[in-house]
Enzyme design. Structure first.
Site, PDB file in Angstrom:
ATOM      1  CG  ASN A   1      -1.900   1.102   1.271  1.00 62.82           C
ATOM      2  OD1 ASN A   1      -1.780   2.085   0.541  1.00 62.82           O
ATOM      3  ND2 ASN A   1      -2.886   0.986   2.142  1.00 62.82           N
TER       4      ASN A   1
ATOM      5  NE  ARG B   1      -5.608   2.517  -0.569  1.00 63.19           N
ATOM      6  CZ  ARG B   1      -5.316   3.736  -0.150  1.00 63.19           C
ATOM      7  NH1 ARG B   1      -4.086   4.061   0.202  1.00 63.19           N
ATOM      8  NH2 ARG B   1      -6.263   4.657  -0.086  1.00 63.19           N
TER       9      ARG B   1
ATOM     10  CG  HIS C   1     -11.164   5.857   2.249  1.00 58.19           C
ATOM     11  ND1 HIS C   1     -11.600   7.071   2.741  1.00 58.19           N
ATOM     12  CD2 HIS C   1      -9.811   5.842   2.436  1.00 58.19           C
ATOM     13  CE1 HIS C   1     -10.573   7.761   3.205  1.00 58.19           C
ATOM     14  NE2 HIS C   1      -9.475   7.027   3.035  1.00 58.19           N
TER      15      HIS C   1
ATOM     16  NE  ARG D   1      -5.527  13.327   1.086  1.00 61.65           N
ATOM     17  CZ  ARG D   1      -5.805  12.022   1.071  1.00 61.65           C
ATOM     18  NH1 ARG D   1      -7.062  11.625   1.159  1.00 61.65           N
ATOM     19  NH2 ARG D   1      -4.849  11.134   0.962  1.00 61.65           N
TER      20      ARG D   1
ATOM     21  CD  GLU E   1      -7.172   0.821   3.530  1.00 63.50           C
ATOM     22  OE1 GLU E   1      -7.787   1.688   2.888  1.00 63.50           O
ATOM     23  OE2 GLU E   1      -6.082   1.036   4.098  1.00 63.50           O
TER      24      GLU E   1
END
Length: 403
Positions: free
Chosen positions: A15, A96, A184, A245, A385
């Site tokens: 990832n 990912r 996501h 962000r 994940e």
């Protein structure tokens, strides 16, 4: 870690982000079993941080390394795998990949065609895709006989209805792939599988809001197991304010700052991705834990936390409206799993939706934090994940069947 042949079959998951990379090794049994995990952080900064955990023993190692760029992190990781992967034979590598564009939703075996499309998509997400491409290429060179699989974060939202997918700009841009995608997705796919496991199929096929709250934060509205809306759009910078962000902004800011400050598009991009959110508002830290510790004595920290919680509450309300009601609310991600005060503030005032938290259960971070009188079941589920990537790789390549 050998490439094939000797050792127990294993899957490696990667990832890669703009300044970090997380990895995990899974031994292939009937289901993937995690044996080791690690993370390389602060890539490109003076002191990189390398963390490695042996899952079997619980031994955790943390050290400072000079990691000037992603190429250096690749070399560090390959060297680490030679140690952490002893006795394992890697059968596949799962990545990912944040953006699959309009073309890719389901996991794909990496090919020249897939790589060409990822390079074309790089301008969609310059914060993530270049690093992910670097890792795919490097591990393809290191393990040329091992299949690599790209798992797309946008895939979970592939069936967004047009009303949630379209941007209100000239239609011609839709033909260029400019629309709302959502992100996501690997986390959301895992959460939906876990929800079905712990609460049953009917609960997972009901009216569900998923809140992945971490350094990146988003919410998704899910009905009949399908995403019908999500807060992130064309890029992961939209939606909720996050660690660094901005979240949603008035697009007029672009031209205003260009006129008044001479800000370029590159400077604006850097500002909204790396200098905004909790960091920009607080001028203290992008870490919510730091801000919660200081909100009692620093108004900037208090306002940053308040805005984050207020925006989360607004999205919950909006998605309850989009769903026509709400039955399950799931908090996840680093903040969602551990910050009881954030969960409480986001749910405060939503009693009219049938949301009632049990204070003690919430503060204890247990699996169900709603009170008995709550019409909505509010849950905390730890996301994973890496496990989702490993399972997707196994399904695509039928690795368990090969064994």
């Amino acid at each position: 870690m050998s490439e094939s042949g000797n050792g127990s079959p294993a899957v490696l998951t990667l990832n890669a982000g703009s300044s970090s990379v997380k990895w995990a090794l899974f031994r292939m049994d009937s289901l993937p079993v995690r044996t080791a995990t690690g993370k390389i952080e602060r890539i490109g900064l003076r002191d990189g941080i390398v963390t490695v955990t042996d899952v079997a023993t619980g031994h955790n190692e943390r050290r400072i390394e000079q990691v000037p760029d992603h190429a250096a992190s690749v070399r560090l990781l390959i060297d680490q795998l030679a140690y952490s992967g002893k006795g394992l034979s890697v059968q596949a590598i799962g990545h990912r990949v944040v953006h699959g564009g309009s073309r890719y939703a389901d996991p794909q075996v990496v090919s020249a065609e897939v790589m060409e499309e990822l390079r074309r998509l790089s301008p969609y997400d310059p914060e993530h895709l270049p690093a992910e491409i670097t890792f795919i290429e490097a591990f393809g060179t290191e393990y040329p006989q091992v299949p690599q699989v790209a798992c797309f974060d946008t895939g979970f939202h592939q069936h967004l209805p047009p009303v949630a997918r379209l941007l209100a700009i000239p239609r011609r841009y839709e033909t260029l792939g400019i629309r709302r995608y959502g992100f996501h997705g690997l986390s959301y796919a895992y959460l939906m599988e876990e929800l079905e496991r712990v609460a049953g199929r009917d609960a997972a096929r009901g009216k569900v809001i998923l809140a992945h709250l971490g350094n990146g934060a988003s919410l998704a509205a899910v009905r009949d197991g399908v995403s019908i809306d999500t807060s992130m759009g064309f890029t992961p910078a939209s939606g909720l304010p996050m660690s660094t962000r901005s979240g949603d902004l008035d697009p007029g800011l672009v031209s205003y700052l260009a006129r008044t400050e001479g800000m370029t598009t590159e400077q604006f991009h850097h500002m909204v991705n790396a200098q905004s959110g909790l960091l920009g508002l607080s001028e203290i830290s992008p870490d919510l834990r730091d801000l919660l510790a200081q909100e009692g004595r620093d108004a900037r920290a208090a306002e940053a936390v308040a805005l984050f919680c207020y925006q989360g509450k607004k999205w919950i309300g909006a998605y309850a409206a989009a769903l026509g009601g709400l039955e399950q609310l799931v908090f996840s991600g680093g903040i969602g799993e551990h910050a009881a005060v954030v969960r409480a503030r986001m749910c405060e005032g939503l009693e009219f939706l049938g949301i009632h938290l049990d204070r003690e259960q919430n503060e204890a971070n247990v699996a169900v934090i709603s009170s008995p009188e709550s019409r909505v079941t509010v849950r905390v589920i730890r996301t994973d994940e890496e496990s989702q990537i490993a399972q997707s790789v196994c399904r695509l390549l039928a690795l368990n069947e090969v064994r």
